[in-house]
Write a protein that holds these residues in place. Structure first.
Motif, PDB file in Angstrom:
ATOM      1  N   ALA A 145       1.477   1.452   4.802  1.00 40.43           N
ATOM      2  CA  ALA A 145       0.102   1.872   3.908  1.00 40.43           C
ATOM      3  C   ALA A 145       0.426   1.656   2.603  1.00 40.43           C
ATOM      4  O   ALA A 145      -0.065   1.417   1.886  1.00 40.43           O
ATOM      5  CB  ALA A 145      -0.552   3.187   4.735  1.00 40.43           C
ATOM      6  N   ILE A 146       2.004   2.423   2.045  1.00 35.09           N
ATOM      7  CA  ILE A 146       2.493   1.942   1.328  1.00 35.09           C
ATOM      8  C   ILE A 146       2.061   1.352   0.281  1.00 35.09           C
ATOM      9  O   ILE A 146       1.637  -0.018  -0.850  1.00 35.09           O
ATOM     10  CB  ILE A 146       4.162   2.815   0.770  1.00 35.09           C
ATOM     11  CG1 ILE A 146       3.596   4.173   1.165  1.00 35.09           C
ATOM     12  CG2 ILE A 146       4.618   2.734  -1.027  1.00 35.09           C
ATOM     13  CD1 ILE A 146       5.407   5.014   0.927  1.00 35.09           C
ATOM     14  N   GLU A 147       2.750  -0.097   0.848  1.00 40.14           N
ATOM     15  CA  GLU A 147       2.587  -1.755   0.309  1.00 40.14           C
ATOM     16  C   GLU A 147       1.313  -1.894   0.154  1.00 40.14           C
ATOM     17  O   GLU A 147       0.782  -2.696  -0.673  1.00 40.14           O
ATOM     18  CB  GLU A 147       3.207  -2.164   1.641  1.00 40.14           C
ATOM     19  CG  GLU A 147       4.560  -2.534   1.578  1.00 40.14           C
ATOM     20  CD  GLU A 147       5.090  -3.847   2.738  1.00 40.14           C
ATOM     21  OE1 GLU A 147       5.061  -5.137   2.325  1.00 40.14           O
ATOM     22  OE2 GLU A 147       5.434  -3.031   3.926  1.00 40.14           O
ATOM     23  N   LYS A 148       0.420  -1.616   1.308  1.00 38.40           N
ATOM     24  CA  LYS A 148      -1.116  -2.157   1.331  1.00 38.40           C
ATOM     25  C   LYS A 148      -2.024  -0.965  -0.189  1.00 38.40           C
ATOM     26  O   LYS A 148      -2.593  -2.291  -1.107  1.00 38.40           O
ATOM     27  CB  LYS A 148      -2.537  -1.642   2.788  1.00 38.40           C
ATOM     28  CG  LYS A 148      -3.421  -2.152   1.801  1.00 38.40           C
ATOM     29  CD  LYS A 148      -4.330  -1.738   3.179  1.00 38.40           C
ATOM     30  CE  LYS A 148      -5.989  -2.649   3.332  1.00 38.40           C
ATOM     31  NZ  LYS A 148      -6.797  -0.939   4.193  1.00 38.40           N
ATOM     32  N   CYS A 149      -1.344   0.777  -0.386  1.00 41.76           N
ATOM     33  CA  CYS A 149      -2.278   0.340  -1.070  1.00 41.76           C
ATOM     34  C   CYS A 149      -1.300   0.177  -2.659  1.00 41.76           C
ATOM     35  O   CYS A 149      -2.325   0.306  -3.859  1.00 41.76           O
ATOM     36  CB  CYS A 149      -2.188   2.162  -1.020  1.00 41.76           C
ATOM     37  SG  CYS A 149      -2.537   3.296   0.336  1.00 41.76           S
TER      38      CYS A 149
END
Ligand SMILES: NC(=O)c1ccc[n+]([C@@H]2O[C@H](COP(=O)([O-])OP(=O)(O)OC[C@H]3O[C@@H](n4cnc5c(N)ncnc54)[C@H](O)[C@@H]3O)[C@@H](O)[C@H]2O)c1
Ligand SMILES: [Zn+2]
Length: 353
Positions: free
Chosen positions: A247-251
């Protein structure tokens, strides 16, 4: 050199040591005697460093070699690159008895592996990991994937390589940040199953016994993958830090690297577990100290809302449930299914001290 056998649907060996790149041609001849052509798949950085050498050694063994290279980075792990690779393989006349070689980090391995799984409904492929992360994690176990706009690794296949050849000499050219990305996955193995590994890391084993550490991680992954090749149970443990990490990578639109995102993901989930009374606070302190020792981040400044919507797209969600991997001790983690409605509070507890 260390050799580790993996007994999945396809059996193969992982060879770890120095000076192995020059032996790739001989190894391929032995395990894939019918192969005539080899397509080397790599990215622009690795091509410059090792592409010429690898093509030379393969040609020297009599193979006809073609090379496909794409711009380095996660932003290339897309459907577009994947399709242009498939078209390249077809134009190059690669047949089912030939082989692909993934020369590079996890991005190259995931993309080349998925092409190998689907081109002509499956051609043999060899993983030649050149990052620590790829060596300890992505090159072993047969998960292959590309990213979709909706999230990481959303299209892919379980497809085991025919051989993994890890030449530790290639790590000498790794930028420090890329090496430390790999340290995040090494720490993950320690957190999920080996306090002894965590102790060795603390005492500097990554510098004085790199081969031993890589081999230990590969053996741990092998043991888990042999029990659960298709991730219906125990293999989920390897996702420690990954639900929130992805999720952090995508954000961040993939500006935060995978290893750094996993480091933050492990911190967030451990902090929540401590607050839920599932994990002693010393575990969070121990994890934080180790991540700092390897120049990895321990906090994320993403907003809870953004992380939640990104995490809900994760493929580990099953209907109304998502299985979180929770550390319960140093060297011990469990699978912990929670209702999707509980995810916001897990994220909030993890983000804020
Ligand atoms: N399939 C799996 O089981 C699995 C497991 C973990 C991670 N992954 C995936 O792996 C990817 C991350 O892999 P990564 O960290 O290796 O990233 P990466 O492949 O992008 O490599 C990082 C950078 O290092 C460069 N590089 C690679 N080898 C080098 C060398 N020897 N010398 C100098 N530069 C070099 C690359 O060009 C790139 O710029 C993510 O896409 C992640 O989702 C997959
Ligand atoms: Zn990972």
């Amino acid at each position: 050199m260390t050799t580790i056998e993996v007994n999945t649907g396809r059996r193969y060996v992982v060879e770890i040591g120095n000076g192995l790149l020059s032996q790739l041609g001989q190894r391929i001849k032995r395990i894939l005697p019918k192969a005539q052509r080899i397509a080397v798949v790599t990215d622009t950085n690795v091509e410059k460093l090792y592409g010429g050498q690898l093509v030379h050694t393969l040609c020297g063994e009599g193979f006809s070699v073609v090379l496909f290279s794409f711009p380095a980075g996660e932003a290339s792990k897309t459907g577009e690159t994947y399709l242009s690779l498939l078209e390249f393989l077809a134009d190059s006349g690669i047949t089912r008895s030939d082989a692909l070689v993934a020369l590079g980090g996890g991005v190259v391995g995931d993309l080349c592996g998925f092409a190998a799984a689907s081109y002509l409904r499956g051609v043999p492929f060899v993983q030649v990991p050149t990052t620590l992360l790829a060596a300890v994690d992505s090159s072993v176990g047969g998960k292959t994937a590309i990213d979709l706009r909706a999230g990481k690794n959303l299209a892919g296949a379980f497809y085991q390589p025919s051989l993994v050849l890890c030449d530790l000499d290639t790590f000498s050219t790794l930028p420090q940040e890329v090496f430390s990305d790999g340290c995040a996955e090494v720490i993950k193995y320690g957190m999920l199953g080996s306090q002894e590994l965590l102790d060795r890391l603390r005492m500097g084993a990554l510098t004085c016994d790199l081969e031993g550490i890589v081999a230990q991680c590969v053996a741990m992954k092998r043991d888990i993958v042999e029990r659960d090749e298709f991730e219906t149970g125990d293999r989920q443990l390897l996702n420690l830090g990954h639900t929130l990490g992805h999720a952090i990578e995508k954000c961040s639109a993939y500006t935060v690297s995978h290893g750094r995102a996993v480091a933050m993901g492990m911190m967030l989930i451990t902090r929540s577990a401590v607050k839920m009374g599932l994990c002693p606070p010393q575990v969070l302190d121990g994890l934080s100290a180790l991540l700092t020792q390897f120049s990895l981040p321990t906090a994320s400044n993403e907003s809870p809302g953004a992380l939640l919507s990104a995490a809900l797209g994760d493929k580990k969600r099953e209907g109304g449930q998502i299985t979180l991997i929770i550390p319960t001790g140093l060297g011990q983690s469990i699978r912990y299914p929670v209702a999707v409605e509980e995810l916001p509070s897990w994220i909030e507890m993890g983000l804020f001290e």
